[in-house]
Design an enzyme around this catalytic site. Sequence first.
Site, PDB file in Angstrom:
ATOM      1  CD  GLU A 119      -9.140  -2.718  -0.907  1.00 24.62           C
ATOM      2  OE1 GLU A 119      -9.420  -2.821   0.134  1.00 24.62           O
ATOM      3  OE2 GLU A 119      -8.252  -3.765  -1.303  1.00 24.62           O
ATOM      4  CG  ASP A 153      -1.715  -1.198   1.508  1.00 29.02           C
ATOM      5  OD1 ASP A 153      -2.269  -1.841   0.318  1.00 29.02           O
ATOM      6  OD2 ASP A 153      -1.838  -1.482   2.663  1.00 29.02           O
TER       7      ASP A 153
HETATM    8  O1  FUB Z   1      -3.159  -3.711   3.413  1.00 32.93           O
HETATM    9  C1  FUB Z   1      -4.546  -3.945   4.065  1.00 32.93           C
HETATM   10  C2  FUB Z   1      -5.458  -3.502   3.097  1.00 32.93           C
HETATM   11  O2  FUB Z   1      -5.152  -4.116   1.722  1.00 32.93           O
HETATM   12  C3  FUB Z   1      -5.350  -2.004   2.342  1.00 32.93           C
HETATM   13  O3  FUB Z   1      -5.910  -1.043   3.305  1.00 32.93           O
HETATM   14  C4  FUB Z   1      -6.295  -2.241   1.352  1.00 32.93           C
HETATM   15  O4  FUB Z   1      -6.051  -1.270   0.359  1.00 32.93           O
HETATM   16  C5  FUB Z   1      -5.508  -3.377   0.658  1.00 32.93           C
HETATM   17  O5  FUB Z   1      -4.265  -3.273  -0.027  1.00 32.93           O
END
Ligand code: FUB
Length: 345
Positions: free
Chosen positions: A244, A31
């Site tokens: 997301e 991320d």
């Molecule tokens: O790293 C945890 C979660 O996985 C992140 O918040 C999302 O965007 C995904 O990458």
Amino acid sequence: MPEESIDDIDFTKLNENAISRPLVSHIYTADPSAHYFNGKIYIYPSHDVDAGEAFDDLGSHFAMEDYHVISMDSIDAEAVDNGVALHVTDVPWAEKQMWAPDAAYKDGKYYLFFPAKAHDGVFRIGVAVGDSPIGPFIAQPEAIKGSFSIDPAVFEDGDGSYYMYFGGLWGGQLQRWRSGKFNAESPDSPTAHIPKDNEGALLPIIAKMSDTLLEFAEEPKEIEILDENGDLLLAGDTNRRFFEASWMHKYNDTYYFSYSTGDTHFICYAIGDNPYGPFTYGGKILEPVVGWTSHHSICKVEDTWYLFYHDSSLSQGVTHLRSVKVTELEHLEDGSIRTIEPYSK
Ligand code: FUB
């Protein structure tokens, strides 16, 4: 490549064919939110660990506990791990799951924005402040009032305004906030409260930040992502709808909102003429990588734009043990972005 069985992947070949290598390999990182502060590159990633949690569709196995800031003197320089910048035990309101963070600079201070599950099991977004881009950061005692869900991305516009984009489906709990309040029914189902396929997709959230960057200056609101006919993308349009990993960058006075499509594993973008949108779907930035998640940032270093992203090839496909990578990103003449294939044939 998540639909492929892990057993079928030749990781030696795949790592040889990867268009870029992990920036660091002594820890797992994911991320990546990259920024160019004072002529140096700073990457604010999640710090992946195997905490022994069982896998589920709520992402409980993403049980991260702290953040490390990675810095680079230039894009070709060695990436340096600057150690622990913030630990969950130093955040009074947070219990666990330190997921994707971001950072911003204002008036001599650096701000680390991060989501975590509070003691009541609800994701909130917090902020921690430091004097240096690598931390350490001191967390505010409470989460940002009115914050919810995950994946904050803080964008500084040219006029000195800062905006936070956030939200994430399934384990990120965005679907539980459809009425404006947290819906605690069916707590074990990631897909409860998700709209039907023919309904409008869940939308990412924006809030302008206060001058202190410690609070929202307004009620968070949804931003619209439209198709080529000006209609909202539908929930069933899983190859294009938001899931997301919000990010915002501005190129030639155009606002590019980019995001992950989650269960279809693309990084996509949509274009608008102001920070609030609406944004019109523009295309794919990154084809699927090894591992379930895909999450990125886009950062200009001197005159060149880069895509920072992650995959699970170093861990041979363990989806919650990821590695941050970087590759060049190209804006084409017509304003579109060239789609990146993470592995050459
Ligand atoms: O790293 C945890 C979660 O996985 C992140 O918040 C999302 O965007 C995904 O990458």
